[in-house]
Design a protein around this motif. Structure first.
Motif, PDB file in Angstrom:
ATOM      1  N   MET A   1      -8.487   4.139   0.435  1.00 28.39           N
ATOM      2  CA  MET A   1      -7.440   3.635   1.252  1.00 28.39           C
ATOM      3  C   MET A   1      -7.912   2.658   2.245  1.00 28.39           C
ATOM      4  O   MET A   1      -7.135   1.667   2.589  1.00 28.39           O
ATOM      5  CB  MET A   1      -6.493   4.865   1.742  1.00 28.39           C
ATOM      6  CG  MET A   1      -6.056   5.517   0.593  1.00 28.39           C
ATOM      7  SD  MET A   1      -5.320   4.645  -0.866  1.00 28.39           S
ATOM      8  CE  MET A   1      -3.961   3.629   0.378  1.00 28.39           C
TER       9      MET A   1
ATOM     10  N   ILE B   1      -2.099   6.519   5.112  1.00 33.66           N
ATOM     11  CA  ILE B   1      -1.568   5.072   5.429  1.00 33.66           C
ATOM     12  C   ILE B   1      -0.685   4.658   6.470  1.00 33.66           C
ATOM     13  O   ILE B   1      -0.994   3.889   7.078  1.00 33.66           O
ATOM     14  CB  ILE B   1      -0.661   4.749   3.811  1.00 33.66           C
ATOM     15  CG1 ILE B   1      -1.817   4.837   2.636  1.00 33.66           C
ATOM     16  CG2 ILE B   1      -0.187   3.297   4.060  1.00 33.66           C
ATOM     17  CD1 ILE B   1      -0.900   4.714   1.548  1.00 33.66           C
ATOM     18  N   SER B   2       0.387   5.589   6.746  1.00 37.71           N
ATOM     19  CA  SER B   2       0.813   5.569   7.873  1.00 37.71           C
ATOM     20  C   SER B   2       0.188   5.745   9.147  1.00 37.71           C
ATOM     21  O   SER B   2       0.433   4.844  10.104  1.00 37.71           O
ATOM     22  CB  SER B   2       1.925   6.824   7.738  1.00 37.71           C
ATOM     23  OG  SER B   2       2.968   6.913   6.674  1.00 37.71           O
TER      24      SER B   2
ATOM     25  N   SER C   1       1.592   2.841  -3.415  1.00 35.87           N
ATOM     26  CA  SER C   1       0.286   3.158  -4.204  1.00 35.87           C
ATOM     27  C   SER C   1       0.316   4.671  -4.808  1.00 35.87           C
ATOM     28  O   SER C   1      -0.182   4.785  -5.738  1.00 35.87           O
ATOM     29  CB  SER C   1      -0.798   3.029  -3.552  1.00 35.87           C
ATOM     30  OG  SER C   1      -1.048   3.866  -2.432  1.00 35.87           O
TER      31      SER C   1
ATOM     32  N   ASP D   1      -0.135   9.138   1.568  1.00 35.88           N
ATOM     33  CA  ASP D   1       1.043   8.406   2.293  1.00 35.88           C
ATOM     34  C   ASP D   1       0.798   8.676   3.799  1.00 35.88           C
ATOM     35  O   ASP D   1       0.929   7.822   4.682  1.00 35.88           O
ATOM     36  CB  ASP D   1       2.306   8.927   1.878  1.00 35.88           C
ATOM     37  CG  ASP D   1       2.417   8.464   0.556  1.00 35.88           C
ATOM     38  OD1 ASP D   1       2.143   7.523   0.154  1.00 35.88           O
ATOM     39  OD2 ASP D   1       3.362   9.190  -0.158  1.00 35.88           O
TER      40      ASP D   1
ATOM     41  N   ASP E   1      -1.199   2.520   9.421  1.00 37.80           N
ATOM     42  CA  ASP E   1      -0.146   1.612   9.681  1.00 37.80           C
ATOM     43  C   ASP E   1      -0.245   1.487  11.344  1.00 37.80           C
ATOM     44  O   ASP E   1       0.135   0.498  11.867  1.00 37.80           O
ATOM     45  CB  ASP E   1       0.896   2.048   9.296  1.00 37.80           C
ATOM     46  CG  ASP E   1       1.107   1.320   7.792  1.00 37.80           C
ATOM     47  OD1 ASP E   1       0.525   0.350   7.467  1.00 37.80           O
ATOM     48  OD2 ASP E   1       2.205   1.825   7.243  1.00 37.80           O
TER      49      ASP E   1
ATOM     50  N   ALA F   1      -6.934  -1.307   2.947  1.00 36.91           N
ATOM     51  CA  ALA F   1      -6.243  -1.675   3.941  1.00 36.91           C
ATOM     52  C   ALA F   1      -6.964  -2.928   4.405  1.00 36.91           C
ATOM     53  O   ALA F   1      -6.538  -4.088   4.866  1.00 36.91           O
ATOM     54  CB  ALA F   1      -6.075  -0.663   4.956  1.00 36.91           C
TER      55      ALA F   1
ATOM     56  N   MET G   1       0.912  -1.083  -0.111  1.00 36.04           N
ATOM     57  CA  MET G   1       0.000  -0.144   0.066  1.00 36.04           C
ATOM     58  C   MET G   1       0.928   1.255   0.028  1.00 36.04           C
ATOM     59  O   MET G   1       0.773   2.215  -0.469  1.00 36.04           O
ATOM     60  CB  MET G   1      -1.074  -0.007   1.169  1.00 36.04           C
ATOM     61  CG  MET G   1      -2.177  -1.030   1.247  1.00 36.04           C
ATOM     62  SD  MET G   1      -3.177  -0.369   2.432  1.00 36.04           S
ATOM     63  CE  MET G   1      -3.672   1.214   1.952  1.00 36.04           C
ATOM     64  N   THR G   2       2.010   1.321   0.637  1.00 33.61           N
ATOM     65  CA  THR G   2       2.733   2.465   0.833  1.00 33.61           C
ATOM     66  C   THR G   2       3.417   2.569  -0.498  1.00 33.61           C
ATOM     67  O   THR G   2       3.807   3.928  -0.799  1.00 33.61           O
ATOM     68  CB  THR G   2       3.938   2.226   1.682  1.00 33.61           C
ATOM     69  OG1 THR G   2       4.836   0.966   1.203  1.00 33.61           O
ATOM     70  CG2 THR G   2       3.600   1.936   3.133  1.00 33.61           C
TER      71      THR G   2
END
Length: 239
Positions: free
Chosen positions: A55, A23-24, A8, A20, A27, A59, A5-6
């Motif tokens: 997103m 996503i983090s 993408s 990003d 995470d 996930a 995913m990172t």
């Protein structure tokens, strides 16, 4: 969450950086991160939920957390953000908002009165359907607070509308999976269209209001028409 995913996003635009960051966040704290991101999207409308929600779906597709966890937390985030703006509107109140409008250029106090009157007539539909319109879904919470819409009703309509919107985009990410680039291109187009519509609407409003103010000024300052032959003002009848 899988590291696929990172990668993408590869662009350095603000949208790519935002994705990003989301996503983090997911995470680190899982679906709660998606909820936090959506709450911030309500408070700062330029953040696109159309990018954040898929997103969360991706996930969930990758097994980072459950699909319905993503739906539940993002809907909770929508409600929290909307309630914060509702609280702002309630704190401002009609009297304070009218005083602020009176000090702003191009804004008339009657604009506030008309908006609140319109909201009293159509507030329920505006809150519900407003959840499907970028930017408007955030702003509609403020007049809801100003008009003091019953909190339970505001919360119920916001939750229902947000549940439908969030589920649709999360499922989009869930089903597309690695085909995220398709959604990303779509999001860029939608976001640009929304920005253009908002800018054009603001410009049109400003132009119309400026012309109206100039017309009122000319009408108020213009002398009565004089007699073209004598240059004297016409005599009005006393009746």
């Amino acid at each position: 969450m899988r590291r696929t995913m990172t990668t993408s996003t590869t662009d350095t635009s603000w949208l790519g950086s935002l994705i990003d960051a989301v996503i983090s966040l997911m995470d680190i704290i899982g679906p709660i991160g998606a909820g936090v991101a959506i709450a911030l999207e309500n408070l700062f409308p330029p953040l696109p939920s159309e990018a954040i929600l898929p997103m969360a779906g991706i996930a969930a597709h990758d097994g980072a957390f459950g699909l319905w966890e993503a739906v539940a937390w993002t809907t909770a985030g929508s409600l929290v953000g909307a309630l914060a703006l509702y609280g702002l509107g309630a704190w401002l109140g009609l009297s304070r908002l009218r005083r602020i409008a009176d000090r702003l250029p191009l804004i008339d106090v009657s604009d506030v009165d008309r908006t609140v009157a319109w909201f009293h007539r159509h507030g329920g539909k505006a809150v519900f359907f407003g959840r499907f319109v970028p930017i408007f879904r955030s702003l509609i919470s403020i007049p809801a607070g100003v008009a003091r819409m019953p909190l339970w009703r505001f919360g119920a309509l916001t939750t229902l509308g947000s549940l439908i919107w969030n589920t649709a985009f999360i499922l989009c990410g869930w089903f597309l999976g690695s085909g995220w680039h398709i959604v990303e291109q779509y999001v860029d187009v939608v976001q640009n269209v929304v920005i253009v519509v908002v800018v054009v609407t603001a410009v049109v409003f400003a132009v119309v209001r400026i012309r109206s103010l100039r017309a009122e000024k000319r009408h108020g300052a213009s002398p009565e028409p004089s007699d073209t032959r004598t240059g004297e003002l016409p005599v009005r009848s006393g009746r």
